[in-house]
Scaffold this motif. Structure first.
Motif, PDB file in Angstrom:
ATOM      1  N   PRO A 137     -16.247  37.162  -2.483  1.00 46.34           N
ATOM      2  CA  PRO A 137     -17.499  36.793  -3.149  1.00 46.34           C
ATOM      3  C   PRO A 137     -17.704  35.282  -3.094  1.00 46.34           C
ATOM      4  O   PRO A 137     -16.744  34.512  -3.205  1.00 46.34           O
ATOM      5  CB  PRO A 137     -17.281  37.263  -4.594  1.00 46.34           C
TER       6      PRO A 137
ATOM      7  N   THR B 133     -27.066  42.243  -0.764  1.00 48.97           N
ATOM      8  CA  THR B 133     -26.661  43.605  -0.426  1.00 48.97           C
ATOM      9  C   THR B 133     -27.647  44.218   0.551  1.00 48.97           C
ATOM     10  O   THR B 133     -28.828  43.872   0.576  1.00 48.97           O
ATOM     11  CB  THR B 133     -26.581  44.483  -1.684  1.00 48.97           C
TER      12      THR B 133
ATOM     13  N   ARG C 288     -15.503  42.146  -0.262  1.00 42.80           N
ATOM     14  CA  ARG C 288     -16.873  42.378   0.192  1.00 42.80           C
ATOM     15  C   ARG C 288     -16.864  42.784   1.659  1.00 42.80           C
ATOM     16  O   ARG C 288     -16.303  42.088   2.502  1.00 42.80           O
ATOM     17  CB  ARG C 288     -17.718  41.113   0.034  1.00 42.80           C
TER      18      ARG C 288
ATOM     19  N   TYR D 183     -22.710  43.836   2.441  1.00 37.16           N
ATOM     20  CA  TYR D 183     -23.413  42.586   2.165  1.00 37.16           C
ATOM     21  C   TYR D 183     -23.822  41.905   3.469  1.00 37.16           C
ATOM     22  O   TYR D 183     -23.067  41.896   4.441  1.00 37.16           O
ATOM     23  CB  TYR D 183     -22.508  41.628   1.373  1.00 37.16           C
TER      24      TYR D 183
END
Length: 625
Positions: A514, A371, A485, A449
């Motif tokens: 992910p 992150t 994400r 991310y």
């Protein structure tokens, strides 16, 4: 029915007709465009998995080595289809307008000098008399070799600034029977051509590059117009013709060339440029008596819709397709020639981007994800902002204002005014904190991310770094799942520019899934990347080019890995920096390691490092939450 999230990446815009998402979720290639039959689609994930399991012999033929990421997947069937579609578009326009000559294009070698690509272009274009354009001596040698397999009429257009060696090579090509045309970029190059022709005893075919007044808007029009880098203005072109006529060599002059810039955004500009050039062509024939003129070379500029918006107001898109482009050129030239009573010339274009971009994709391997801390004013969290607001609210005492009209002798009104000022100050502070609060809440709700990729931006997609070109990017698999994400892509180099944080559509993040090692590798494809990227790649941090995989399609989704080549090894990359690898690197290390009695261990590691690609290998990604 499974959901299809390909639309998240606008695949229906930039991908048509060559890319789609199949029913099982992976990205797939339609090798024959709209002519792709059911079952002929190629599953990109299956290609990657098969290629990754393939071994290839290393450069010294001693060991079999597993193919490494990153890799380029080439689909020559797409190249073939693209080339045939271009010629079909011109054939249709010629037929429907009554144009009395033909179209005969060339591929600019500078766009992709890879052996397989150039040879494929010549082979696929054989029936059309498709040729090559060269802008340097190395490219000219490549073109001379490849065009021995083309039709004798195929053009070898010799562009770029020229010295006597370049001109002599071009004359040698003509002596070999190739249809080489030396295009003058500067007036003084004519003297070199005359001198070398006299010395070698072969007559040239000459073209002249016109510096048109028509210009492109945006980045790609910077080398066009009367102040452009290349070519001659109309009056100087006529002077070249007059000089040739005085030498009794006017029959050498065969071609007029122009190029107004890459990625022409609209057909209005295509039509305008072709009209202006056709007027010069007609003046050469009628006013300068250059009756040997046969060809109008309209140069490059046929664009690619990189972002899928079909916009005429962007450097990343064009507002037309092959048919509209061809029709604009044919109509413009026909009208000008008919008005001037000049026979219609052979039409040539030097389309590079539009021919090569779609057939190749870069496959990037995701290594890990982390992150990115969201920046906040003064480093305050949402909880801290809430606490400050509650603290200020508790200090407010509105009842004190009830005594504003008290006895002046007691000083009560003065005290109340002071409290009112405090309240105003606290209110302003609360207002400012209240404005920060929703931004902080949104930041908490939207985590970005960093996806760490087995990538060097400088070596694989230099146009992104150098000219801010945005390529369509998307995951190869799991496209039946919603990508949750928001990601930026970070490369392996020790450079702050080694990241991708701009994407098509003006986005600052790319939706990804992910990471889950249980599901296998996670790969991101950089599409429409077949033009220029390999030739422009740098060696920053001594990361080199990718592995190359050439994929041939079949029926029922079958495919063949026609060639599989490991990318440049560490030894090869070090060697490009003028090191003698054996003497300066491995020899020195061996001497010291033997002195420390550790060569048996060190030698094995050094050999392995030198004979593999510098990118990460067998890296085990961790799952993201």
């Amino acid at each position: 029915m499974a959901k299809n999230y390909g639309g998240v990446y606008n695949i229906h815009g930039w991908g048509d007709p060559y890319f789609a998402v199949n029913k099982n979720g992976p990205l797939c290639v339609r090798p024959h465009g709209r002519d792709t039959a059911p079952g002929q689609e190629i599953d990109v994930l299956s290609v990657i998995n098969q290629a990754a399991a393939t071994t290839t012999t290393d450069r010294d033929d001693k060991k079999k080595r597993k193919l490494q990421f990153p890799m380029i997947l080439r689909f020559p069937d797409v190249l073939r289809h693209r080339l045939h579609e271009l010629h079909a578009a011109f054939a249709t326009a010629i037929k429907h307008t009554g144009y009395s000559s033909v179209y005969q294009g060339v591929f600019p070698v500078k766009v992709n000098q890879n052996k397989a690509v150039v040879q494929d272009m010549v082979r696929f274009g054989h029936q059309h008399g498709y040729g090559l354009e060269a802008g340097s001596k190395p490219e000219l040698l490549i073109a001379m070799s490849c065009l021995t397999r083309a039709k004798p009429s195929a053009y070898l257009v010799c562009n770029g600034y020229k010295d006597k060696d370049y001109v002599a090579l071009a004359l040698a090509a003509r002596a070999m029977g190739l249809n080489a045309i030396i295009v003058l970029e500067m007036e003084e190059e004519l003297d070199i051509v005359i001198e070398q022709s006299r010395r070698l005893g072969f007559e040239p075919a000459i073209g002249v590059r016109a510096k048109l007044l028509t210009r492109l808007p945006g980045y790609f029009g910077s080398t066009a117009g009367k102040h452009g880098k290349f070519g001659l203005l109309a009056e100087r072109i006529y002077e070249v013709a007059r000089k040739l006529k005085a030498l009794n060599k006017l029959h050498w002059l065969k071609l007029l060339h122009f190029h107004v810039g890459s990625m022409i955004p609209s057909t209005d500009i295509v039509f305008k440029a072709a009209s202006e050039a056709a007027e010069i062509y007609c003046a050469l024939v009628n006013d300068c008596s250059a009756e040997g003129m046969t060809t109008l070379d309209c140069g490059g500029g046929l664009g690619v819709d990189y972002d899928g918006t079909r916009s005429g107001n962007s450097d990343m898109s064009v507002a037309y397709g092959l048919e509209e482009y061809a029709s604009s050129i044919v109509q413009a030239v026909r009208l000008r020639c008919d008005d001037n009573g000049v026979p219609h010339p052979v039409l040539c274009t030097e389309s590079g981007h539009a021919m090569a971009s779609h057939h190749s994709m870069i496959i990037l391997e995701a290594l890990s994800a982390s992150t990115i801390p969201e920046p906040r004013d003064e480093g305050e969290t949402t909880e801290q902002l809430h606490a400050k607001i509650h603290e200020l609210a508790s200090k407010q005492q509105p009842r004190a204002l009830l005594n504003l009209k008290g006895d002046a002798a007691t000083g009560m009104s003065t005290i109340s005014c002071a409290r009112a000022l405090d309240m105003k100050k606290h209110g302003i502070e609360m207002y400012k904190l209240g404005k920060k609060l929703p931004k902080s809440v949104m930041a908490d709700a939207t985590t970005i991310y960093n996806y760490h990729m087995n990538l060097s931006v400088f070596s694989l997609i230099p146009d992104f770094w150098g000219i801010q070109r945005l390529f369509p990017m998307m995951p190869v698999s799991r496209l039946h799942e919603r990508p949750t994400r928001m990601a930026t892509l970070v490369d392996l180099t020790c450079d702050s520019d080694g990241k991708i944080e701009r994407f098509i559509g003006g986005a600052e993040t790319l939706p990804l899934h992910p990471l889950d090692p249980v599901l296998g590798g996670y790969y991101v494809a950089v599409l429409l990347s077949g033009a220029y990227q390999e030739a422009l790649s740098s060696k920053h941090n001594l990361f080199g080019g990718p592995s190359l995989v050439r994929v041939l399609g079949g029926d029922d989704g079958e495919f063949i890995l026609d060639t599989v080549d490991l990318g440049p090894t560490t030894e090869e990359l070090i060697g490009t920096m003028r090191y003698d690898v054996k003497e300066d690197i491995s020899g020195v290390i061996e001497e010291w390691a033997r002195e420390k009695q550790v060569w048996e261990m060190v030698g094995t590691l050094v050999e392995n490092a030198l004979n593999t690609m510098p990118y990460l290998a067998d890296y085990q990604p961790r799952p993201t939450a």
